[in-house]
Design an enzyme around this catalytic site. Structure first.
Site, mmCIF file in Angstrom:
data_model
loop_
_atom_site.group_PDB
_atom_site.id
_atom_site.type_symbol
_atom_site.label_atom_id
_atom_site.label_comp_id
_atom_site.label_asym_id
_atom_site.label_seq_id
_atom_site.Cartn_x
_atom_site.Cartn_y
_atom_site.Cartn_z
ATOM 1 N N LYS A 46 -6.903 8.843 -9.501
ATOM 2 C CA LYS A 46 -5.375 8.656 -9.431
ATOM 3 C C LYS A 46 -5.023 8.495 -7.988
ATOM 4 C CE LYS A 46 -4.760 13.699 -9.605
ATOM 5 N NZ LYS A 46 -4.479 14.772 -10.600
ATOM 6 N N TYR A 265 9.710 14.682 22.025
ATOM 7 C CA TYR A 265 11.066 14.878 21.505
ATOM 8 C C TYR A 265 11.857 16.045 21.735
ATOM 9 C CZ TYR A 265 11.278 10.103 19.464
ATOM 10 O OH TYR A 265 11.395 8.755 19.455
HETATM 11 C C1 LIG Z 1 -5.529 15.687 -10.579
HETATM 12 C C2 LIG Z 1 -6.294 16.422 -11.906
HETATM 13 C C3 LIG Z 1 -7.222 16.527 -12.326
HETATM 14 C C4 LIG Z 1 -8.386 16.637 -11.008
HETATM 15 O O1 LIG Z 1 -8.029 17.756 -9.991
HETATM 16 P P1 LIG Z 1 -8.890 18.278 -8.551
HETATM 17 O O2 LIG Z 1 -8.230 19.290 -8.288
HETATM 18 O O3 LIG Z 1 -8.394 17.066 -7.671
HETATM 19 O O4 LIG Z 1 -10.199 18.272 -8.923
HETATM 20 C C5 LIG Z 1 -8.140 16.917 -13.273
HETATM 21 N N1 LIG Z 1 -7.103 17.184 -14.199
HETATM 22 C C6 LIG Z 1 -5.798 16.762 -14.504
HETATM 23 C C7 LIG Z 1 -5.027 16.842 -15.604
HETATM 24 C C8 LIG Z 1 -5.110 16.117 -13.161
HETATM 25 O O5 LIG Z 1 -4.067 16.057 -13.111
#
Ligand SMILES: *Cc1c(COP(=O)(O)O)cnc(C)c1O
Length: 382
Positions: A46, A265
């Protein structure tokens, strides 16, 4: 090191260089797979594969043998389908109204986590026999997505709609990176009940950190994300994963600030002596978080602030992170070892994404997913 692909501006014209090691990504996937017995190891890709690039990451993992992928959005799933015609692709954020035809057309699998989603998908699957198998998501203690345990029990008692035919049953850990958090044991126990409510459906519970828990069964399929990209799944202990991301920024200028002068800044950081400064061609517009700024107030309060590495030496940030620039203190770097046009390391050589996140008041996940679009990106293998 073999260069496989460069995207974005060419290195000469870019302010910062991002190097992504797809060989390390695949080694990390194999390491995780080795920890779950005979279960299948999927990959969560993702958010553009946690910022490193969905297509190159997925292609590399596919070639390493990964067959199942998870994305958050339907649009990401459609992209993923162009990389692998055969992979199982699940959409974590679930099933929104009117999207059924897209799922069917590209053979994508929605993760259903509420009763309305289940009813709508069942009605769709009734009309559309080619509808792919969905996943059922049950919440075991996070109160985010997923059916409540009560809903799952009721659904099990009255029986799943005939047309549903789920291919996966899943839940998600809320705090598996902290072995002392009792929520994890509760979630493992609740998920055992869930698997008994819906027997015969392959089950999936483990995220990255889950692979390193003593007492969590792997079930049929694991779903690592962060650890694949080099993030530490066991915070506080040595990171077992290989670094995947290296970020370097060019030194634009070297200059001197006199004692008592303000830097950056609003002069938020005062030179506490004659300081040699290097100005780097990277800033918050490149995804480097502004909260990594180094101000007098933060240093006085002993709060963490950003660092870079120049010629093997750690160099503290000076002043606020600007949109396109970061100022660092290179007083302790020998003059002939830092010149205009050289690069400073922002991620890499032991300054890993977890530490960068901590120094910016956030987590490594946010550092990775924020990796900028202006960098020259080079994908290497090994
Ligand atoms: C993002 C996600 C994962 C992966 O989690 P990590 O901590 O990045 O390994 C797995 N299952 C779900 C439902 C997620 O949203």
């Amino acid at each position: 090191m073999t260069t496989s692909l460069t995207t974005g501006p060419q290195a000469r014209d870019a302010g910062a260089l991002l190097t992504i090691d797809l060989g390390a990504l695949c080694d990390n996937w194999r390491l995780l797979r080795g920890r779950i017995g005979g279960a299948e190891c999927a990959a969560v890709i993702k958010a553009d594969a946690y910022g490193i690039g969905l297509e190159p990451a997925m292609a590399a993992l596919r070639d390493a043998g990964c067959r199942t992928f998870f994305v958050a959005h339907l649009s990401e799933a459609v992209r993923a389908r162009t990389v692998d015609a055969a992979a199982a692709i699940y959409v974590l954020n679930g099933f929104l109204p009117d999207t059924g035809p897209v799922y069917a057309r590209f053979n994508l699998r929605p993760i259903l986590g509420s009763l309305p989603e289940i009813d709508e998908w069942a009605a769709f699957a009734e009309r559309e026999p080619s509808a792919p198998p969905p996943a059922l998501h049950v919440d075991t203690g996070m109160n985010r997505l997923g059916l409540s345990l009560e809903e799952a029990r009721a659904l099990s008692a009255r029986g799943l709609p005939n047309a549903l035919r789920p291919g996966l049953l899943m839940s998600h850990f809320a705090g598996a990176e902290d072995p002392a958090d009792p929520i994890t044991t509760r979630q493992v126990r609740r998920f055992e009940e869930v698997t008994r409510l819906f027997p015969g459906i392959p089950a999936s519970l483990l995220n990255s950190s889950g692979h390193f828990l003593e007492s969590a069964p792997a079930h049929a399929l694991s779903r690592p994300g962060y650890a694949l990209y080099g993030g530490n799944p066991v915070p506080g202990r040595p990171n077992p994963m290989k670094p995947v991301v290296r970020l370097e920024a060019k030194v634009l200028q070297l200059r001197t600030a006199e004692a008592g002068e303000g830097v950056g800044y609003n002069g938020r950081r005062t030179a506490d002596g004659r300081r040699r400064l290097a100005v780097l061609s990277i800033g918050y517009a490149d995804g480097y978080p502004r909260p990594a700024s180094a101000t007098d107030a933060k240093i006085a309060a002993d709060l963490p602030a950003g660092e870079a590495i120049v010629a093997g030496r750690r160099c503290p940030f000076m002043g606020t992170v600007s949109m396109d620039l970061i100022i660092i203190d290179v007083t302790h770097v020998p003059e002939d070892e830092v010149r205009r046009g050289d690069t400073a390391i922002l991620i890499g050589d032991g300054l890993d994404v977890d530490e960068v996140g901590q120094r910016a008041g956030t987590i490594g996940y946010e550092i990775l997913t924020g990796l900028g679009r202006r960098h020259s990106r080079r994908y290497v293998n090994g």
